[in-house]
Design a protein around this motif. Structure first.
Motif, mmCIF file in Angstrom:
data_model
loop_
_atom_site.group_PDB
_atom_site.id
_atom_site.type_symbol
_atom_site.label_atom_id
_atom_site.label_comp_id
_atom_site.label_asym_id
_atom_site.label_seq_id
_atom_site.Cartn_x
_atom_site.Cartn_y
_atom_site.Cartn_z
ATOM 1 N N UNK A 1 0.843 -1.203 0.000
ATOM 2 C CA UNK A 1 0.000 0.000 0.000
ATOM 3 C C UNK A 1 0.875 1.249 0.000
ATOM 4 N N UNK A 2 1.857 1.269 0.867
ATOM 5 C CA UNK A 2 2.744 2.433 0.969
ATOM 6 C C UNK A 2 3.530 2.644 -0.328
ATOM 7 N N UNK A 3 3.997 1.548 -0.923
ATOM 8 C CA UNK A 3 4.767 1.648 -2.167
ATOM 9 C C UNK A 3 3.900 2.198 -3.297
ATOM 10 N N UNK A 4 2.656 1.710 -3.359
ATOM 11 C CA UNK A 4 1.747 2.180 -4.414
ATOM 12 C C UNK A 4 1.452 3.671 -4.243
ATOM 13 N N UNK A 5 1.186 4.083 -3.023
ATOM 14 C CA UNK A 5 0.907 5.503 -2.767
ATOM 15 C C UNK A 5 2.120 6.368 -3.122
ATOM 16 N N UNK A 6 3.299 5.875 -2.803
ATOM 17 C CA UNK A 6 4.525 6.623 -3.098
ATOM 18 C C UNK A 6 4.762 6.679 -4.613
ATOM 19 N N UNK A 7 4.500 5.567 -5.279
ATOM 20 C CA UNK A 7 4.727 5.497 -6.732
ATOM 21 C C UNK A 7 3.820 6.451 -7.502
ATOM 22 N N UNK A 8 2.583 6.562 -7.015
ATOM 23 C CA UNK A 8 1.615 7.397 -7.731
ATOM 24 C C UNK A 8 1.513 8.820 -7.177
ATOM 25 N N UNK A 9 2.331 9.138 -6.199
ATOM 26 C CA UNK A 9 2.289 10.482 -5.612
ATOM 27 C C UNK A 9 2.538 11.573 -6.662
ATOM 28 N N UNK A 10 3.558 11.390 -7.544
ATOM 29 C CA UNK A 10 3.788 12.426 -8.581
ATOM 30 C C UNK A 10 2.585 12.576 -9.518
ATOM 31 N N UNK A 11 1.975 11.454 -9.876
ATOM 32 C CA UNK A 11 0.808 11.491 -10.763
ATOM 33 C C UNK A 11 -0.323 12.285 -10.133
ATOM 34 N N UNK A 12 -0.599 11.999 -8.875
ATOM 35 C CA UNK A 12 -1.682 12.706 -8.177
ATOM 36 C C UNK A 12 -1.351 14.204 -8.031
ATOM 37 N N UNK A 13 -0.078 14.479 -7.774
ATOM 38 C CA UNK A 13 0.342 15.874 -7.604
ATOM 39 C C UNK A 13 0.180 16.638 -8.918
ATOM 40 N N UNK A 14 0.581 16.007 -10.037
ATOM 41 C CA UNK A 14 0.465 16.645 -11.349
ATOM 42 C C UNK A 14 -0.997 16.845 -11.731
ATOM 43 N N UNK A 15 -1.809 15.859 -11.415
ATOM 44 C CA UNK A 15 -3.238 15.957 -11.740
ATOM 45 C C UNK A 15 -3.881 17.080 -10.934
ATOM 46 N N UNK A 16 -3.533 17.180 -9.651
ATOM 47 C CA UNK A 16 -4.074 18.247 -8.808
ATOM 48 C C UNK A 16 -3.602 19.613 -9.314
ATOM 49 N N UNK A 17 -2.325 19.686 -9.731
ATOM 50 C CA UNK A 17 -1.779 20.951 -10.231
ATOM 51 C C UNK A 17 -2.470 21.358 -11.532
ATOM 52 N N UNK A 18 -2.752 20.381 -12.384
ATOM 53 C CA UNK A 18 -3.433 20.659 -13.655
ATOM 54 C C UNK A 18 -4.834 21.188 -13.415
ATOM 55 N N UNK A 19 -5.550 20.600 -12.474
ATOM 56 C CA UNK A 19 -6.907 21.063 -12.156
ATOM 57 C C UNK A 19 -6.876 22.462 -11.548
ATOM 58 N N UNK A 20 -5.831 22.741 -10.750
ATOM 59 C CA UNK A 20 -5.681 24.081 -10.191
ATOM 60 C C UNK A 20 -5.442 25.094 -11.328
ATOM 61 N N UNK A 21 -4.672 24.678 -12.327
ATOM 62 C CA UNK A 21 -4.357 25.552 -13.466
ATOM 63 C C UNK A 21 -5.611 25.837 -14.279
ATOM 64 N N UNK A 22 -6.443 24.815 -14.452
ATOM 65 C CA UNK A 22 -7.697 24.980 -15.188
ATOM 66 C C UNK A 22 -8.578 25.995 -14.484
ATOM 67 N N UNK A 23 -8.633 25.886 -13.168
ATOM 68 C CA UNK A 23 -9.439 26.827 -12.383
ATOM 69 C C UNK A 23 -8.870 28.245 -12.484
ATOM 70 N N UNK A 24 -7.533 28.332 -12.540
ATOM 71 C CA UNK A 24 -6.892 29.643 -12.572
ATOM 72 C C UNK A 24 -7.096 30.365 -13.906
ATOM 73 N N UNK A 25 -7.115 29.608 -15.016
ATOM 74 C CA UNK A 25 -7.216 30.246 -16.342
ATOM 75 C C UNK A 25 -8.669 30.418 -16.802
ATOM 76 N N UNK A 26 -9.600 29.799 -16.109
ATOM 77 C CA UNK A 26 -11.008 29.872 -16.515
ATOM 78 C C UNK A 26 -11.507 31.323 -16.625
ATOM 79 N N UNK A 27 -11.166 32.178 -15.669
ATOM 80 C CA UNK A 27 -11.632 33.573 -15.776
ATOM 81 C C UNK A 27 -11.085 34.310 -17.014
ATOM 82 N N UNK A 28 -9.986 33.802 -17.595
ATOM 83 C CA UNK A 28 -9.401 34.461 -18.762
ATOM 84 C C UNK A 28 -10.226 34.241 -20.027
ATOM 85 N N UNK A 29 -11.094 33.253 -19.997
ATOM 86 C CA UNK A 29 -11.985 32.935 -21.112
ATOM 87 C C UNK A 29 -11.213 32.681 -22.414
ATOM 88 N N UNK A 30 -10.073 31.992 -22.239
ATOM 89 C CA UNK A 30 -9.269 31.582 -23.389
ATOM 90 C C UNK A 30 -9.701 30.170 -23.761
#
Length: 269
Positions: free
Chosen positions: A107-136
């Motif tokens: 369990x710990x190994x799997x969570x550690x292995x996918x930590x970068x993936x989850x972090x990138x996915x969270x960062x991407x969703x944050x970016x989507x929220x940030x650029x939405x007001x720009x209406x690009x």
């Protein structure tokens, strides 16, 4: 005057704990004078009573030897039971320990292995929220496409972790159920231990009564009252038998405890 101890006299005094230096030594010691008085009293009694006095005194010594044997057997069995019970408790704490440790590591190994993936996915969703007001529209579409593509991988990763966590939870539940079953079986020794305490109390009560009767016996010997001495010895014999009966029951209960511990240990197989 140097005392000459007979085997029966020594055994009797050991039982009473009155030999010089004996644990719990008290004043209930047959003095050399008392031993001489006993022999004189027995010699003056008629043949049947003299024989009875000798037989009673010898039997009292034999009962003491038996009591000592019971004590040794009870202690040995009690010590074995304590060690066996401790061993079972130790094994219980280690039920499926290796399996659980392995699953926990996965369990710990799997969570550690996918930590970068989850972090990138969270960062991407944050970016989507940030650029939405720009209406690009083009940028929003591109980011959403990236998020949609990554979402599949994220979901697969979460599913894998969830499966591993479920396996770990199931293993822990199984180990806990197994441990509870063994502990429940082991707890069946508790009422047996309570009964042992009752038998110990019975033996202790008999020994206390013995002390009082012993004084009466000594007084009878001093007065050269052969009949009184024999009556006192009869009571002392009854008390000694009661003591040995209680010790025999203690040993029997320790045997039942041993069987119960063995039964509980078999559940670990």
């Amino acid at each position: 005057m140097k005392m000459r101890w007979t085997w029966a006299g020594i055994a009797l005094l050991i039982w009473m704990g009155v030999l010089p230096g004996a644990a719990g030594a008290s004043s209930y010691e047959l003095s050399a004078t008392a031993k001489t008085s006993f022999a004189k009293m027995k010699a003056a009694a008629d043949a049947p009573l003299a024989a009875k006095l000798g037989a009673q005194y010898d039997e009292l010594g034999a009962l003491q030897k038996q009591a000592e044997q019971w004590d040794a057997q009870i202690k040995a069995l009690h010590d074995r039971n304590d060690a066996a019970a401790a061993d079972v408790r130790k094994l219980v704490s280690r039920i499926d320990a290796d399996k659980i440790a392995k699953l926990d590591a996965q369990v710990k190994q799997a969570k550690e292995r996918y930590k970068p993936l989850f972090a990138n996915y969270a960062a991407l969703n944050d970016k989507i929220s940030a650029v939405r007001p720009l209406k690009n529209k083009e940028l929003n579409a591109l980011l959403k496409l990236q998020a949609s593509t990554m979402k599949v991988s994220v979901q697969l990763a979460r599913d894998e972790i969830r499966v591993k966590e479920a396996a770990l939870k199931a293993a822990k539940a199984s180990a806990s159920a197994g441990a509870k079953k063994v502990r429940t079986a082991l707890a069946e020794t508790d009422p047996l231990k309570t009964r042992i305490q009752s038998e110990k109390s019975a033996a202790s009560a008999a020994k206390k009564s013995f002390a009082a009767v012993w004084k009466t016996f000594n007084a009878a010997v001093k007065k050269q009252d052969a009949k009184g001495a024999s009556d006192s010895l009869a009571t002392l014999l009854t008390l000694a038998r009661q003591t040995n009966d209680a010790k025999a029951k203690q040993h029997g209960l320790e045997q039942k405890i041993a069987e119960t511990i063995a039964k509980s240990k078999s559940l670990l197989a």
